[in-house]
Motif scaffolding. Sequence first.
Motif, PDB file in Angstrom:
ATOM      1  N   VAL A  92     -29.925 -38.742 -29.227  1.00 28.34           N
ATOM      2  CA  VAL A  92     -30.022 -38.271 -30.612  1.00 28.34           C
ATOM      3  C   VAL A  92     -31.482 -38.154 -31.055  1.00 28.34           C
ATOM      4  O   VAL A  92     -31.821 -37.292 -31.870  1.00 28.34           O
ATOM      5  CB  VAL A  92     -29.225 -39.219 -31.540  1.00 28.34           C
ATOM      6  N   THR A  93     -32.341 -38.998 -30.495  1.00 32.80           N
ATOM      7  CA  THR A  93     -33.757 -38.950 -30.855  1.00 32.80           C
ATOM      8  C   THR A  93     -34.385 -37.609 -30.511  1.00 32.80           C
ATOM      9  O   THR A  93     -35.328 -37.170 -31.177  1.00 32.80           O
ATOM     10  CB  THR A  93     -34.514 -40.084 -30.133  1.00 32.80           C
ATOM     11  N   GLN A  94     -33.850 -36.924 -29.507  1.00 33.52           N
ATOM     12  CA  GLN A  94     -34.403 -35.615 -29.140  1.00 33.52           C
ATOM     13  C   GLN A  94     -34.201 -34.589 -30.250  1.00 33.52           C
ATOM     14  O   GLN A  94     -35.009 -33.680 -30.413  1.00 33.52           O
ATOM     15  CB  GLN A  94     -33.750 -35.138 -27.847  1.00 33.52           C
ATOM     16  N   TYR A  95     -33.130 -34.726 -31.016  1.00 28.41           N
ATOM     17  CA  TYR A  95     -32.961 -33.877 -32.196  1.00 28.41           C
ATOM     18  C   TYR A  95     -33.987 -34.234 -33.264  1.00 28.41           C
ATOM     19  O   TYR A  95     -34.616 -33.368 -33.870  1.00 28.41           O
ATOM     20  CB  TYR A  95     -31.563 -34.056 -32.795  1.00 28.41           C
ATOM     21  N   ALA A  96     -34.134 -35.543 -33.513  1.00 26.17           N
ATOM     22  CA  ALA A  96     -34.991 -35.997 -34.612  1.00 26.17           C
ATOM     23  C   ALA A  96     -36.450 -35.638 -34.392  1.00 26.17           C
ATOM     24  O   ALA A  96     -37.210 -35.526 -35.367  1.00 26.17           O
ATOM     25  CB  ALA A  96     -34.855 -37.511 -34.770  1.00 26.17           C
ATOM     26  N   ARG A  97     -36.866 -35.443 -33.137  1.00 31.47           N
ATOM     27  CA  ARG A  97     -38.248 -35.059 -32.860  1.00 31.47           C
ATOM     28  C   ARG A  97     -38.483 -33.567 -33.065  1.00 31.47           C
ATOM     29  O   ARG A  97     -39.625 -33.105 -32.991  1.00 31.47           O
ATOM     30  CB  ARG A  97     -38.615 -35.423 -31.425  1.00 31.47           C
ATOM     31  N   ARG A  98     -37.404 -32.810 -33.325  1.00 33.04           N
ATOM     32  CA  ARG A  98     -37.539 -31.358 -33.383  1.00 33.04           C
ATOM     33  C   ARG A  98     -37.052 -30.728 -34.691  1.00 33.04           C
ATOM     34  O   ARG A  98     -37.353 -29.572 -34.938  1.00 33.04           O
ATOM     35  CB  ARG A  98     -36.781 -30.731 -32.203  1.00 33.04           C
ATOM     36  N   MET A  99     -36.271 -31.445 -35.490  1.00 36.84           N
ATOM     37  CA  MET A  99     -35.831 -30.884 -36.755  1.00 36.84           C
ATOM     38  C   MET A  99     -35.668 -31.996 -37.795  1.00 36.84           C
ATOM     39  O   MET A  99     -35.400 -33.145 -37.455  1.00 36.84           O
ATOM     40  CB  MET A  99     -34.525 -30.096 -36.594  1.00 36.84           C
ATOM     41  N   VAL A 100     -35.862 -31.613 -39.054  1.00 35.49           N
ATOM     42  CA  VAL A 100     -35.812 -32.553 -40.177  1.00 35.49           C
ATOM     43  C   VAL A 100     -34.616 -32.185 -41.040  1.00 35.49           C
ATOM     44  O   VAL A 100     -34.484 -31.036 -41.474  1.00 35.49           O
ATOM     45  CB  VAL A 100     -37.115 -32.492 -41.003  1.00 35.49           C
ATOM     46  N   THR A 101     -33.748 -33.159 -41.312  1.00 32.20           N
ATOM     47  CA  THR A 101     -32.505 -32.883 -42.017  1.00 32.20           C
ATOM     48  C   THR A 101     -32.271 -33.916 -43.115  1.00 32.20           C
ATOM     49  O   THR A 101     -32.996 -34.899 -43.230  1.00 32.20           O
ATOM     50  CB  THR A 101     -31.311 -32.926 -41.050  1.00 32.20           C
ATOM     51  N   SER A 102     -31.214 -33.665 -43.873  1.00 33.29           N
ATOM     52  CA  SER A 102     -30.708 -34.686 -44.796  1.00 33.29           C
ATOM     53  C   SER A 102     -29.272 -35.044 -44.441  1.00 33.29           C
ATOM     54  O   SER A 102     -28.636 -35.806 -45.158  1.00 33.29           O
ATOM     55  CB  SER A 102     -30.761 -34.169 -46.242  1.00 33.29           C
ATOM     56  N   PHE A 254     -41.131 -36.359 -37.905  1.00 29.99           N
ATOM     57  CA  PHE A 254     -40.991 -36.190 -36.462  1.00 29.99           C
ATOM     58  C   PHE A 254     -41.433 -37.440 -35.703  1.00 29.99           C
ATOM     59  O   PHE A 254     -40.998 -37.655 -34.572  1.00 29.99           O
ATOM     60  CB  PHE A 254     -41.786 -34.978 -35.979  1.00 29.99           C
ATOM     61  N   ARG A 255     -42.284 -38.241 -36.304  1.00 31.69           N
ATOM     62  CA  ARG A 255     -42.703 -39.486 -35.672  1.00 31.69           C
ATOM     63  C   ARG A 255     -41.905 -40.686 -36.169  1.00 31.69           C
ATOM     64  O   ARG A 255     -41.436 -41.517 -35.385  1.00 31.69           O
ATOM     65  CB  ARG A 255     -44.192 -39.723 -35.949  1.00 31.69           C
ATOM     66  N   ASP A 256     -41.733 -40.779 -37.484  1.00 25.51           N
ATOM     67  CA  ASP A 256     -41.195 -42.001 -38.073  1.00 25.51           C
ATOM     68  C   ASP A 256     -39.682 -42.128 -37.948  1.00 25.51           C
ATOM     69  O   ASP A 256     -39.164 -43.238 -37.807  1.00 25.51           O
ATOM     70  CB  ASP A 256     -41.604 -42.085 -39.545  1.00 25.51           C
ATOM     71  N   VAL A 257     -38.951 -41.020 -38.028  1.00 22.73           N
ATOM     72  CA  VAL A 257     -37.486 -41.103 -37.913  1.00 22.73           C
ATOM     73  C   VAL A 257     -37.074 -41.587 -36.522  1.00 22.73           C
ATOM     74  O   VAL A 257     -36.266 -42.533 -36.411  1.00 22.73           O
ATOM     75  CB  VAL A 257     -36.834 -39.753 -38.265  1.00 22.73           C
ATOM     76  N   PRO A 258     -37.579 -41.004 -35.416  1.00 24.61           N
ATOM     77  CA  PRO A 258     -37.215 -41.549 -34.101  1.00 24.61           C
ATOM     78  C   PRO A 258     -37.621 -43.008 -33.926  1.00 24.61           C
ATOM     79  O   PRO A 258     -36.882 -43.793 -33.324  1.00 24.61           O
ATOM     80  CB  PRO A 258     -37.970 -40.641 -33.125  1.00 24.61           C
ATOM     81  N   ARG A 259     -38.776 -43.376 -34.457  1.00 24.93           N
ATOM     82  CA  ARG A 259     -39.195 -44.772 -34.338  1.00 24.93           C
ATOM     83  C   ARG A 259     -38.254 -45.706 -35.087  1.00 24.93           C
ATOM     84  O   ARG A 259     -37.975 -46.820 -34.622  1.00 24.93           O
ATOM     85  CB  ARG A 259     -40.622 -44.935 -34.871  1.00 24.93           C
ATOM     86  N   SER A 260     -37.766 -45.267 -36.229  1.00 22.13           N
ATOM     87  CA  SER A 260     -36.832 -46.111 -36.978  1.00 22.13           C
ATOM     88  C   SER A 260     -35.530 -46.297 -36.205  1.00 22.13           C
ATOM     89  O   SER A 260     -34.926 -47.372 -36.254  1.00 22.13           O
ATOM     90  CB  SER A 260     -36.564 -45.497 -38.355  1.00 22.13           C
ATOM     91  N   PHE A 261     -35.082 -45.252 -35.479  1.00 20.81           N
ATOM     92  CA  PHE A 261     -33.898 -45.380 -34.636  1.00 20.81           C
ATOM     93  C   PHE A 261     -34.090 -46.504 -33.612  1.00 20.81           C
ATOM     94  O   PHE A 261     -33.288 -47.434 -33.509  1.00 20.81           O
ATOM     95  CB  PHE A 261     -33.627 -44.074 -33.878  1.00 20.81           C
ATOM     96  N   VAL A 262     -35.155 -46.384 -32.852  1.00 22.70           N
ATOM     97  CA  VAL A 262     -35.392 -47.307 -31.733  1.00 22.70           C
ATOM     98  C   VAL A 262     -35.635 -48.721 -32.232  1.00 22.70           C
ATOM     99  O   VAL A 262     -35.070 -49.695 -31.710  1.00 22.70           O
ATOM    100  CB  VAL A 262     -36.581 -46.805 -30.893  1.00 22.70           C
ATOM    101  N   LEU A 263     -36.463 -48.854 -33.260  1.00 22.75           N
ATOM    102  CA  LEU A 263     -36.821 -50.182 -33.747  1.00 22.75           C
ATOM    103  C   LEU A 263     -35.625 -50.905 -34.357  1.00 22.75           C
ATOM    104  O   LEU A 263     -35.402 -52.103 -34.103  1.00 22.75           O
ATOM    105  CB  LEU A 263     -37.952 -50.066 -34.771  1.00 22.75           C
ATOM    106  N   SER A 264     -34.824 -50.194 -35.151  1.00 21.01           N
ATOM    107  CA  SER A 264     -33.668 -50.847 -35.787  1.00 21.01           C
ATOM    108  C   SER A 264     -32.645 -51.278 -34.753  1.00 21.01           C
ATOM    109  O   SER A 264     -32.078 -52.381 -34.847  1.00 21.01           O
ATOM    110  CB  SER A 264     -33.039 -49.905 -36.814  1.00 21.01           C
ATOM    111  N   VAL A 265     -32.390 -50.449 -33.750  1.00 20.70           N
ATOM    112  CA  VAL A 265     -31.426 -50.815 -32.707  1.00 20.70           C
ATOM    113  C   VAL A 265     -31.951 -51.987 -31.882  1.00 20.70           C
ATOM    114  O   VAL A 265     -31.197 -52.915 -31.540  1.00 20.70           O
ATOM    115  CB  VAL A 265     -31.128 -49.600 -31.809  1.00 20.70           C
ATOM    116  N   GLY A 266     -33.245 -51.986 -31.571  1.00 20.01           N
ATOM    117  CA  GLY A 266     -33.817 -53.089 -30.796  1.00 20.01           C
ATOM    118  C   GLY A 266     -33.758 -54.412 -31.544  1.00 20.01           C
ATOM    119  O   GLY A 266     -33.346 -55.446 -30.985  1.00 20.01           O
TER     120      GLY A 266
END
Length: 508
Positions: A92-102, A254-266
């Motif tokens: 899913v992070t591959q989407y978040a690095r390429r498009m911004v959504t709500s 593009f930077r912060d949303v993927p990081r929030s995914f990884v950090l919260s899950v970890g």
Amino acid sequence: MRDLETSIRESVVLVRAPASRPRLRILRRSPLADLRRRSVGPLDLFSQSISAVAPSAAGATIPVALFAVAGDASTLSLALGFVLIALVVATVTQYARRMVTSGSVYSYAAWAGGVRSATAAGAALLVGTLGITVGVLVGAASAAEVLLRYALPSVDTAAWTPVVLTIVALLGIASFALGVRSSTRITLVVELVAVLVVVVIMIGLVVVNWGVLPPIVPSDTDPAAVGAGAAVAVGLFVGYETSATLGAESRRPFRDVPRSFVLSVGVAAVIFVLSLLGQYAGAEIIGEFDSLGDAHPASPGTSPALVLVLNVGFLLSYLAAFIASLNGVIRLVFTLGRDGLLPSLFGRVDRRNRLPMLAAVAVTALVFITAQLSTAMSGDVRSVASAALSTSAVGCGVAYAIACLLLPRFRRRIGEPLFAASVMAYAVGTLLLTVVACFVGWNIQVGDWSIAIPTAGFAAVWLFFVIRARSRGIVDVGVYDQTSIPDLVPADVEARFGSTPHDSSARP
């Protein structure tokens, strides 16, 4: 001199771009310009994700459900669930690095697969997020009941359930109305306190009962039970993707949303493991493997102080999770309104605070009424919370799987095909659907027909979306935040040099 000009003119060759080549169009306004774009930072995104996951409350209560499903294979199921959710996040992070959504996962699937995929993913995610929102709201009432049972032993605590649900619902809508930054900061502080309380107690239980560990190697392995337990483990992390609903409002999405995914899950995974060890060790205190927070403070073998402090932590965690989950589902409804799959009034933004307040009122009312009716009809808060969390696991699991299966098509559409990523995406999506099917099958096998709620809800919402899309002729879905002229030309420059054209084009 004229000969020199002639030779220069003859030496210059102007090459026109082929008419068939696509041209980049820069919009005057982003489709999500009504929101308060570029206003939140990485801390806000992380707090949105970690609060929606609710690691303290979920980690201290769901291990009981995990052992009820998988038995001695719980550790194996938990490990499988951790690996699976890590692969889902990587996909899913591959989407978040390429498009911004709500609209988070719904918008990813809609843009990658079109209307058909949008209706399926939107229905699954809407049912799943509504399920988790109802679940944490009822969970807050359950924790409050334990506290009231101790403070007012002569009073029927069940009578307080509607009052608690009303108070928590009002706090949720009030926090949303304060704005994104205020809401996320409130949830972060509340969740940090809850995590501190639960982690300290779980560490104490592990230390006091050192050496009491859950079985590592199962004595009797049932593949269906292991798969169902893995679905429960994946359900622990439901909500991690809600930070993507704030993508349009993030300063560096593009930077912060993927990081929030990884950090919260970890972070959540560490707390879940510690909670599992503490819960299992705590069985030595109450004599059986049951949620410490569900025990009566006056029951023999329990510590009233331990139970009370735990439930204070649970109450705070459920409160933070409700605010964060409500925030995420409101923005999903807002996006569905913008795409036309829901009434367009839900896609409107209040001009004063630049928030989708109509969607907020509608979602809060729906969640509140559902929680009130379900608790009144069943009379058991725990069973309602269990059914709601099962709904979230099934709905969000299907939505995640759809997004994973559509990733290869998404990458081909943007001109980035990659064989390895495609193989992983297909494998993860298929495995995720398998464990969800195992979870549904296990519930039917043991006679728990409450699992029909998410199945019927998903089918009904999907049918509604399909009928609405066909009747309204919807062919374009997946609204997302796009670069616009104000992003490229500062306002002071535009004011100085006059108005800029509505659209400009350049060769990609």
